[in-house]
Design a protein around this motif. Structure first.
Motif, PDB file in Angstrom:
ATOM      1  N   ALA A  31      -2.720  -5.131  25.813  1.00  0.00           N
ATOM      2  CA  ALA A  31      -2.620  -3.790  25.234  1.00  0.00           C
ATOM      3  C   ALA A  31      -1.765  -3.816  23.967  1.00  0.00           C
ATOM      4  O   ALA A  31      -2.141  -3.232  22.945  1.00  0.00           O
ATOM      5  CB  ALA A  31      -2.048  -2.817  26.260  1.00  0.00           C
ATOM      6  N   GLU A  32      -0.627  -4.500  24.027  1.00  0.00           N
ATOM      7  CA  GLU A  32       0.242  -4.606  22.851  1.00  0.00           C
ATOM      8  C   GLU A  32      -0.456  -5.364  21.718  1.00  0.00           C
ATOM      9  O   GLU A  32      -0.386  -4.962  20.556  1.00  0.00           O
ATOM     10  CB  GLU A  32       1.547  -5.311  23.213  1.00  0.00           C
ATOM     11  N   ALA A  33      -1.134  -6.452  22.069  1.00  0.00           N
ATOM     12  CA  ALA A  33      -1.824  -7.250  21.058  1.00  0.00           C
ATOM     13  C   ALA A  33      -2.965  -6.467  20.420  1.00  0.00           C
ATOM     14  O   ALA A  33      -3.222  -6.610  19.220  1.00  0.00           O
ATOM     15  CB  ALA A  33      -2.347  -8.545  21.677  1.00  0.00           C
ATOM     16  N   ALA A  34      -3.640  -5.646  21.200  1.00  0.00           N
ATOM     17  CA  ALA A  34      -4.725  -4.822  20.661  1.00  0.00           C
ATOM     18  C   ALA A  34      -4.190  -3.842  19.621  1.00  0.00           C
ATOM     19  O   ALA A  34      -4.799  -3.649  18.561  1.00  0.00           O
ATOM     20  CB  ALA A  34      -5.437  -4.070  21.789  1.00  0.00           C
ATOM     21  N   VAL A  35      -3.042  -3.249  19.902  1.00  0.00           N
ATOM     22  CA  VAL A  35      -2.430  -2.317  18.953  1.00  0.00           C
ATOM     23  C   VAL A  35      -2.025  -3.060  17.681  1.00  0.00           C
ATOM     24  O   VAL A  35      -2.285  -2.590  16.567  1.00  0.00           O
ATOM     25  CB  VAL A  35      -1.214  -1.594  19.587  1.00  0.00           C
ATOM     26  N   GLU A  36      -1.401  -4.229  17.843  1.00  0.00           N
ATOM     27  CA  GLU A  36      -0.986  -5.016  16.675  1.00  0.00           C
ATOM     28  C   GLU A  36      -2.194  -5.460  15.845  1.00  0.00           C
ATOM     29  O   GLU A  36      -2.151  -5.425  14.614  1.00  0.00           O
ATOM     30  CB  GLU A  36      -0.161  -6.230  17.105  1.00  0.00           C
ATOM     31  N   ALA A  37      -3.255  -5.874  16.520  1.00  0.00           N
ATOM     32  CA  ALA A  37      -4.464  -6.290  15.809  1.00  0.00           C
ATOM     33  C   ALA A  37      -5.061  -5.114  15.037  1.00  0.00           C
ATOM     34  O   ALA A  37      -5.492  -5.268  13.883  1.00  0.00           O
ATOM     35  CB  ALA A  37      -5.482  -6.869  16.778  1.00  0.00           C
ATOM     36  N   ALA A  38      -5.081  -3.951  15.645  1.00  0.00           N
ATOM     37  CA  ALA A  38      -5.616  -2.770  14.971  1.00  0.00           C
ATOM     38  C   ALA A  38      -4.771  -2.397  13.753  1.00  0.00           C
ATOM     39  O   ALA A  38      -5.306  -2.105  12.673  1.00  0.00           O
ATOM     40  CB  ALA A  38      -5.680  -1.592  15.946  1.00  0.00           C
ATOM     41  N   LYS A  39      -3.450  -2.441  13.906  1.00  0.00           N
ATOM     42  CA  LYS A  39      -2.568  -2.133  12.782  1.00  0.00           C
ATOM     43  C   LYS A  39      -2.759  -3.129  11.640  1.00  0.00           C
ATOM     44  O   LYS A  39      -2.821  -2.739  10.465  1.00  0.00           O
ATOM     45  CB  LYS A  39      -1.107  -2.142  13.232  1.00  0.00           C
ATOM     46  N   SER A  40      -2.854  -4.411  11.981  1.00  0.00           N
ATOM     47  CA  SER A  40      -3.041  -5.433  10.951  1.00  0.00           C
ATOM     48  C   SER A  40      -4.377  -5.259  10.240  1.00  0.00           C
ATOM     49  O   SER A  40      -4.470  -5.440   9.028  1.00  0.00           O
ATOM     50  CB  SER A  40      -2.973  -6.832  11.566  1.00  0.00           C
ATOM     51  N   ASP A  41      -5.403  -4.918  10.992  1.00  0.00           N
ATOM     52  CA  ASP A  41      -6.717  -4.703  10.394  1.00  0.00           C
ATOM     53  C   ASP A  41      -6.685  -3.522   9.428  1.00  0.00           C
ATOM     54  O   ASP A  41      -7.232  -3.590   8.319  1.00  0.00           O
ATOM     55  CB  ASP A  41      -7.756  -4.484  11.487  1.00  0.00           C
ATOM     56  N   VAL A  42      -6.023  -2.456   9.840  1.00  0.00           N
ATOM     57  CA  VAL A  42      -5.901  -1.280   8.973  1.00  0.00           C
ATOM     58  C   VAL A  42      -5.107  -1.627   7.715  1.00  0.00           C
ATOM     59  O   VAL A  42      -5.488  -1.244   6.605  1.00  0.00           O
ATOM     60  CB  VAL A  42      -5.258  -0.094   9.728  1.00  0.00           C
ATOM     61  N   ASP A  43      -4.011  -2.371   7.880  1.00  0.00           N
ATOM     62  CA  ASP A  43      -3.222  -2.787   6.722  1.00  0.00           C
ATOM     63  C   ASP A  43      -4.070  -3.582   5.734  1.00  0.00           C
ATOM     64  O   ASP A  43      -4.038  -3.335   4.528  1.00  0.00           O
ATOM     65  CB  ASP A  43      -2.023  -3.648   7.137  1.00  0.00           C
ATOM     66  N   TYR A  44      -4.816  -4.545   6.263  1.00  0.00           N
ATOM     67  CA  TYR A  44      -5.657  -5.356   5.385  1.00  0.00           C
ATOM     68  C   TYR A  44      -6.668  -4.487   4.656  1.00  0.00           C
ATOM     69  O   TYR A  44      -6.827  -4.591   3.432  1.00  0.00           O
ATOM     70  CB  TYR A  44      -6.377  -6.455   6.165  1.00  0.00           C
ATOM     71  N   LYS A  45      -7.360  -3.626   5.377  1.00  0.00           N
ATOM     72  CA  LYS A  45      -8.385  -2.791   4.745  1.00  0.00           C
ATOM     73  C   LYS A  45      -7.788  -1.862   3.698  1.00  0.00           C
ATOM     74  O   LYS A  45      -8.377  -1.641   2.635  1.00  0.00           O
ATOM     75  CB  LYS A  45      -9.159  -2.012   5.807  1.00  0.00           C
ATOM     76  N   ARG A  46      -6.592  -1.327   3.985  1.00  0.00           N
ATOM     77  CA  ARG A  46      -5.926  -0.456   3.020  1.00  0.00           C
ATOM     78  C   ARG A  46      -5.566  -1.234   1.758  1.00  0.00           C
ATOM     79  O   ARG A  46      -5.840  -0.786   0.644  1.00  0.00           O
ATOM     80  CB  ARG A  46      -4.687   0.168   3.643  1.00  0.00           C
ATOM     81  N   TRP A  47      -4.943  -2.404   1.927  1.00  0.00           N
ATOM     82  CA  TRP A  47      -4.566  -3.213   0.771  1.00  0.00           C
ATOM     83  C   TRP A  47      -5.784  -3.706   0.005  1.00  0.00           C
ATOM     84  O   TRP A  47      -5.775  -3.775  -1.226  1.00  0.00           O
ATOM     85  CB  TRP A  47      -3.686  -4.390   1.202  1.00  0.00           C
ATOM     86  N   HIS A  48      -6.837  -4.037   0.717  1.00  0.00           N
ATOM     87  CA  HIS A  48      -8.060  -4.489   0.054  1.00  0.00           C
ATOM     88  C   HIS A  48      -8.659  -3.360  -0.776  1.00  0.00           C
ATOM     89  O   HIS A  48      -9.107  -3.581  -1.910  1.00  0.00           O
ATOM     90  CB  HIS A  48      -9.073  -5.008   1.078  1.00  0.00           C
ATOM     91  N   ALA A  49      -8.655  -2.159  -0.228  1.00  0.00           N
ATOM     92  CA  ALA A  49      -9.186  -1.013  -0.980  1.00  0.00           C
ATOM     93  C   ALA A  49      -8.349  -0.765  -2.246  1.00  0.00           C
ATOM     94  O   ALA A  49      -8.908  -0.530  -3.328  1.00  0.00           O
ATOM     95  CB  ALA A  49      -9.195   0.232  -0.102  1.00  0.00           C
ATOM     96  N   LYS A  50      -7.038  -0.832  -2.111  1.00  0.00           N
ATOM     97  CA  LYS A  50      -6.173  -0.650  -3.281  1.00  0.00           C
ATOM     98  C   LYS A  50      -6.427  -1.731  -4.322  1.00  0.00           C
ATOM     99  O   LYS A  50      -6.495  -1.442  -5.526  1.00  0.00           O
ATOM    100  CB  LYS A  50      -4.702  -0.671  -2.862  1.00  0.00           C
ATOM    101  N   ALA A  51      -6.552  -2.968  -3.872  1.00  0.00           N
ATOM    102  CA  ALA A  51      -6.792  -4.066  -4.810  1.00  0.00           C
ATOM    103  C   ALA A  51      -8.151  -3.929  -5.474  1.00  0.00           C
ATOM    104  O   ALA A  51      -8.298  -4.196  -6.675  1.00  0.00           O
ATOM    105  CB  ALA A  51      -6.686  -5.406  -4.090  1.00  0.00           C
ATOM    106  N   THR A  52      -9.144  -3.501  -4.715  1.00  0.00           N
ATOM    107  CA  THR A  52     -10.477  -3.299  -5.278  1.00  0.00           C
ATOM    108  C   THR A  52     -10.427  -2.253  -6.387  1.00  0.00           C
ATOM    109  O   THR A  52     -11.015  -2.436  -7.462  1.00  0.00           O
ATOM    110  CB  THR A  52     -11.474  -2.874  -4.178  1.00  0.00           C
ATOM    111  N   LEU A  53      -9.697  -1.171  -6.134  1.00  0.00           N
ATOM    112  CA  LEU A  53      -9.557  -0.132  -7.157  1.00  0.00           C
ATOM    113  C   LEU A  53      -8.792  -0.651  -8.373  1.00  0.00           C
ATOM    114  O   LEU A  53      -9.111  -0.306  -9.516  1.00  0.00           O
ATOM    115  CB  LEU A  53      -8.853   1.091  -6.578  1.00  0.00           C
ATOM    116  N   GLN A  54      -7.810  -1.489  -8.133  1.00  0.00           N
ATOM    117  CA  GLN A  54      -7.003  -2.038  -9.224  1.00  0.00           C
ATOM    118  C   GLN A  54      -7.858  -2.873 -10.181  1.00  0.00           C
ATOM    119  O   GLN A  54      -7.640  -2.846 -11.388  1.00  0.00           O
ATOM    120  CB  GLN A  54      -5.883  -2.900  -8.647  1.00  0.00           C
ATOM    121  N   PHE A  55      -8.836  -3.586  -9.647  1.00  0.00           N
ATOM    122  CA  PHE A  55      -9.646  -4.483 -10.474  1.00  0.00           C
ATOM    123  C   PHE A  55     -10.992  -3.886 -10.877  1.00  0.00           C
ATOM    124  O   PHE A  55     -11.824  -4.589 -11.446  1.00  0.00           O
ATOM    125  CB  PHE A  55      -9.863  -5.813  -9.741  1.00  0.00           C
ATOM    126  N   ARG A  56     -11.194  -2.611 -10.662  1.00  0.00           N
ATOM    127  CA  ARG A  56     -12.510  -2.027 -10.923  1.00  0.00           C
ATOM    128  C   ARG A  56     -12.878  -1.990 -12.401  1.00  0.00           C
ATOM    129  O   ARG A  56     -14.042  -1.933 -12.755  1.00  0.00           O
ATOM    130  CB  ARG A  56     -12.616  -0.641 -10.299  1.00  0.00           C
TER     131      ARG A  56
END
Length: 107
Positions: A31-56
């Motif tokens: 249960a704890e690992a699932a929460v951590e995995a979800a948070k990490s996935d969200v962090d990655y997607k958020r940073w990826h979206a920001k980086a994508t916008l930065q290089f558009r």
């Protein structure tokens, strides 16, 4: 008819109780690992979206180049997401293994 060794039966019951406790701990860890995995996935997607916008607006770059730049900018977040996902999947497998041991003892 075979006589059942009472000490063997007690040992089996103790092992069932022990493995049940281990499985409970693993379930909590999952249960704890699932929460951590979800948070990490969200962090990655958020940073990826920001980086994508930065290089558009990169001049003379293709979509693939911009995507590569965005990925490079958030590679550590991607790695964290993959590592937490691996921990989560590893714990799931550990839980399945303990369940299989319990099933073997019950029969």
């Amino acid at each position: 008819m075979r006589d059942v060794d009472p000490t063997a039966q007690v040992q089996v019951e103790r092992e069932i109780l022990r493995l049940s406790g281990v499985l409970t701990e693993i379930t909590e860890d999952i249960a704890e690992a699932a929460v951590e995995a979800a948070k990490s996935d969200v962090d990655y997607k958020r940073w990826h979206a920001k980086a994508t916008l930065q290089f558009r607006f990169e001049k003379d770059s293709t979509v693939a180049t911009r995507e590569a730049l965005a990925f490079d900018a958030c590679a550590s977040e991607f790695e964290a997401a993959k590592v937490t996902e691996a921990v989560y999947r590893g714990l799931q497998e550990k839980g399945r293994n303990v369940r299989a041991q319990l099933d073997a003892l019950r029969s």
